[in-house]
Design an enzyme around this catalytic site. Structure first.
Site, PDB file in Angstrom:
ATOM      1  N   GLU A   1      34.311 -28.524   4.950  1.00 52.12           N
ATOM      2  CA  GLU A   1      34.819 -27.599   5.962  1.00 52.12           C
ATOM      3  C   GLU A   1      36.230 -27.969   6.404  1.00 52.12           C
ATOM      4  O   GLU A   1      36.981 -27.126   6.867  1.00 52.12           O
ATOM      5  CB  GLU A   1      33.876 -27.604   7.183  1.00 52.12           C
ATOM      6  CG  GLU A   1      33.171 -26.276   7.340  1.00 52.12           C
ATOM      7  CD  GLU A   1      32.226 -26.230   8.532  1.00 52.12           C
ATOM      8  OE1 GLU A   1      31.165 -25.615   8.364  1.00 52.12           O
ATOM      9  OE2 GLU A   1      32.521 -26.772   9.609  1.00 52.12           O
TER      10      GLU A   1
ATOM     11  N   LYS B   1      29.401 -14.361   8.350  1.00 49.61           N
ATOM     12  CA  LYS B   1      28.823 -13.901   9.626  1.00 49.61           C
ATOM     13  C   LYS B   1      29.194 -12.446   9.873  1.00 49.61           C
ATOM     14  O   LYS B   1      28.357 -11.643  10.286  1.00 49.61           O
ATOM     15  CB  LYS B   1      29.367 -14.745  10.781  1.00 49.61           C
ATOM     16  CG  LYS B   1      28.874 -16.167  10.816  1.00 49.61           C
ATOM     17  CD  LYS B   1      29.348 -16.844  12.084  1.00 49.61           C
ATOM     18  CE  LYS B   1      29.193 -18.341  11.987  1.00 49.61           C
ATOM     19  NZ  LYS B   1      29.876 -19.074  13.052  1.00 49.61           N
TER      20      LYS B   1
ATOM     21  N   HIS C   1      18.991 -39.363 -13.971  1.00 48.21           N
ATOM     22  CA  HIS C   1      18.078 -38.720 -14.918  1.00 48.21           C
ATOM     23  C   HIS C   1      18.209 -37.203 -14.873  1.00 48.21           C
ATOM     24  O   HIS C   1      17.373 -36.494 -15.416  1.00 48.21           O
ATOM     25  CB  HIS C   1      16.643 -39.174 -14.647  1.00 48.21           C
ATOM     26  CG  HIS C   1      16.477 -40.654 -14.834  1.00 48.21           C
ATOM     27  ND1 HIS C   1      15.929 -41.225 -15.952  1.00 48.21           N
ATOM     28  CD2 HIS C   1      16.851 -41.702 -14.044  1.00 48.21           C
ATOM     29  CE1 HIS C   1      15.944 -42.546 -15.854  1.00 48.21           C
ATOM     30  NE2 HIS C   1      16.509 -42.862 -14.699  1.00 48.21           N
TER      31      HIS C   1
HETATM   32  O1  PA5 Z   1      31.801 -27.961  12.114  1.00 40.59           O
HETATM   33  C1  PA5 Z   1      31.648 -26.873  12.657  1.00 40.59           C
HETATM   34  O2  PA5 Z   1      32.409 -26.463  13.533  1.00 40.59           O
HETATM   35  C2  PA5 Z   1      30.489 -25.980  12.284  1.00 40.59           C
HETATM   36  O3  PA5 Z   1      29.770 -26.472  11.212  1.00 40.59           O
HETATM   37  C3  PA5 Z   1      29.556 -25.815  13.464  1.00 40.59           C
HETATM   38  O4  PA5 Z   1      29.097 -27.075  13.853  1.00 40.59           O
HETATM   39  C4  PA5 Z   1      28.369 -24.899  13.133  1.00 40.59           C
HETATM   40  O5  PA5 Z   1      28.831 -23.671  12.667  1.00 40.59           O
HETATM   41  C5  PA5 Z   1      27.504 -24.702  14.366  1.00 40.59           C
HETATM   42  O6  PA5 Z   1      28.242 -24.154  15.392  1.00 40.59           O
HETATM   43  P1  PA5 Z   1      27.732 -24.178  16.891  1.00 40.59           P
HETATM   44  O7  PA5 Z   1      27.600 -25.575  17.331  1.00 40.59           O
HETATM   45  O8  PA5 Z   1      28.815 -23.453  17.637  1.00 40.59           O
HETATM   46  O9  PA5 Z   1      26.425 -23.444  16.923  1.00 40.59           O
END
Ligand code: PA5
Length: 458
Positions: free
Chosen positions: A299, A434, A320
């Site tokens: 990310e 989303k 394996h």
């Molecule tokens: O690293 C990030 O920002 C994302 O992976 C969020 O943690 C994830 O989308 C969950 O978001 P939230 O904590 O707002 O529900």
């Protein structure tokens, strides 16, 4: 196989050692050329002058966590532990993976198969997927059982945990009564905004705040990770202390900073055509640590058409399955191995009089001696096969080492993202699915998107 006489070994204050010798061999010129750039990327991060600099609250987080904050988290965890057979952590992405990684690394591999009991509850996870069976089966497990919920969402608006929490809250209130349920639910969310904050305030749940300046994937050392980890019975003070030590170790730029060295080496490899990094473990307890790492790097770096693809394998299991590809497939990969020096438990291989399996030559050896030879043999084979190899060794798999590792990878990620030329602290790409999902589900406010996506599907 490279000559290891001039070993590039970086040993941090306590239990972590980074060795890049078997990676340097493949990209030494690039690594040398990148020195100034790595120092500059470190400087950009530390001076908080780069892209995404409003999300750098994690940099000094470990050293700023107070004993009072730890005590409060432990007190909440104790209340849940005393009253629950199961504690369900509801969250996804950064609001899930850190806790899951640490709890899996520190818990008995078969913990789930022992009977749950108050004072020693099982920590479970929900809202990290939208699997109907998963949710329904979890509900079935919790029916008639004493359980509590930690609901975690920074934005407070994420769909997956919202669905799971709605279902689990309903079950808990039905079983324990609405008033008693309030003591069994803890919300971890933004200080002011989001639906979860509104809900928690209205219902009167105990809450913890996720700091504004700490992004989800950097939040394991906030209550997001610390509360579920404490609920599983692990020592969060030691975890934070390990991280604080690494914060100290990685404070200055240069070749003594293991986070900078790792960031510089992986970018040198990327720039010479190694586009995929495989995080390798030889201890299955680290499986979910790799999942956390993949989110952190995936990310943070996968944007603007750039980024090392973060993959992971569990060895020897995956030797394996994926072993063939790694040994002889396209030469675009490198490996980073996390090796645990000393297993917590000793088990030796027994002698067998008949020796029908032919392994008496191993009798009397610890299982880990075999594992370590598998590790060394694999490294030599993969390096000979053209796969650069970095190695991170920790003494023991404990809270202290995990705290160090977490901060090490976070710091390296910030430096590496800046070397790559991206903003490592945003995640604009996560919104695309989303938007389409909301459009397809006809969420109010998404009318135009619904029309557009339906036209595409015709
Ligand atoms: O690293 C990030 O920002 C994302 O992976 C969020 O943690 C994830 O989308 C969950 O978001 P939230 O904590 O707002 O529900």
């Amino acid at each position: 196989m490279p000559d290891n006489s001039n070993n590039q070994n970086i040993k941090t204050m306590k239990s972590i050692e980074l060795n890049i010798q078997d990676a340097l061999y493949f990209a030494e010129h690039q690594y040398i050329a990148d020195e100034a750039e790595a120092n500059a990327a470190f400087g950009t991060l530390e001076s908080r002058s780069g892209a995404g600099n409003d999300f750098l609250g994690w940099i000094n987080l470990p050293s700023s966590i107070t004993a009072e904050e730890i005590a409060r988290i432990n007190k909440t965890a104790e209340r849940l532990r005393e009253n629950c057979e199961f504690v369900v952590c509801v969250g996804i992405g950064g609001s899930y993976l850190g806790a899951k990684a640490v709890n899996s690394a520190l818990s008995d591999s078969f913990a789930d198969f022992y009977a749950p009991a108050p004072k020693n509850p099982k920590v479970l996870y929900a809202g990290q997927n939208i699997g109907e069976e998963y949710t329904a089966e979890l509900e079935k497990l919790l029916t008639g059982r004493k359980f509590g919920i930690i609901v975690i969402s920074k934005s407070g608006t994420t769909t997956e945990p919202a669905i799971a929490f709605r279902i689990l809250k309903e079950l808990l209130e039905k079983q324990a009564g609405k008033e008693a349920a309030k003591d069994l639910i803890v919300a971890v969310t933004d200080e002011k905004k989001g639906a979860l904050r509104t809900l928690a305030t209205q219902e009167g749940y105990e809450t913890y705040v996720i700091p504004d300046n700490v992004g989800g994937r950097f939040s394991v050392l906030t209550p997001v990770g610390l509360l579920p980890i404490a609920c599983a019975g692990h020592d969060i003070a030691r975890l934070v202390a390990g991280a604080a030590e690494m914060e100290e170790t990685t404070k200055h730029p240069g070749a003594e900073n293991p986070a900078e060295v790792y960031a510089r080496m992986r970018n040198a490899l990327y720039r010479t055509g190694k586009k995929t990094e495989i995080l390798v473990n030889f201890n299955p307890k680290l499986h979910f640590f790799a999942e956390w790492w993949k989110q952190l790097y995936g990310e943070s770096e996968g944007k603007d058409g750039k980024g090392i693809f973060p993959a992971s394998v569990d060895f020897t299991t995956d030797l394996h399955s994926m072993g063939q590809w790694i040994q002889e497939g396209e030469r675009t990969i490198f490996e980073t191995v996390i090796s645990v020096k000393e297993p917590a438990i000793t088990r030796r291989i027994p002698e067998d009089a008949a020796n029908l399996d032919g392994i008496n030559y191993l009798a009397g050896k610890r299982i880990d001696e075999v594992n370590k030879m598998a590790e060394l043999g694999t490294k030599i084979a993969h390096v000979d096969g053209g796969v650069p190899n970095m190695r991170i060794e920790i003494n023991k798999l404990d809270e202290h080492a995990l705290g160090q590792l977490i901060y090490f990878f976070e710091k390296a990620c910030g430096i590496s993202g800046y070397m790559l030329g991206v903003n490592p602290f945003n995640q604009p790409g996560v919104e695309a699915y989303k938007k389409n999902m909301f459009a397809l589900l006809e969420k109010p406010g998404y009318e135009k998107e619904t029309e557009a996506i339906k036209a595409k599907l015709k």
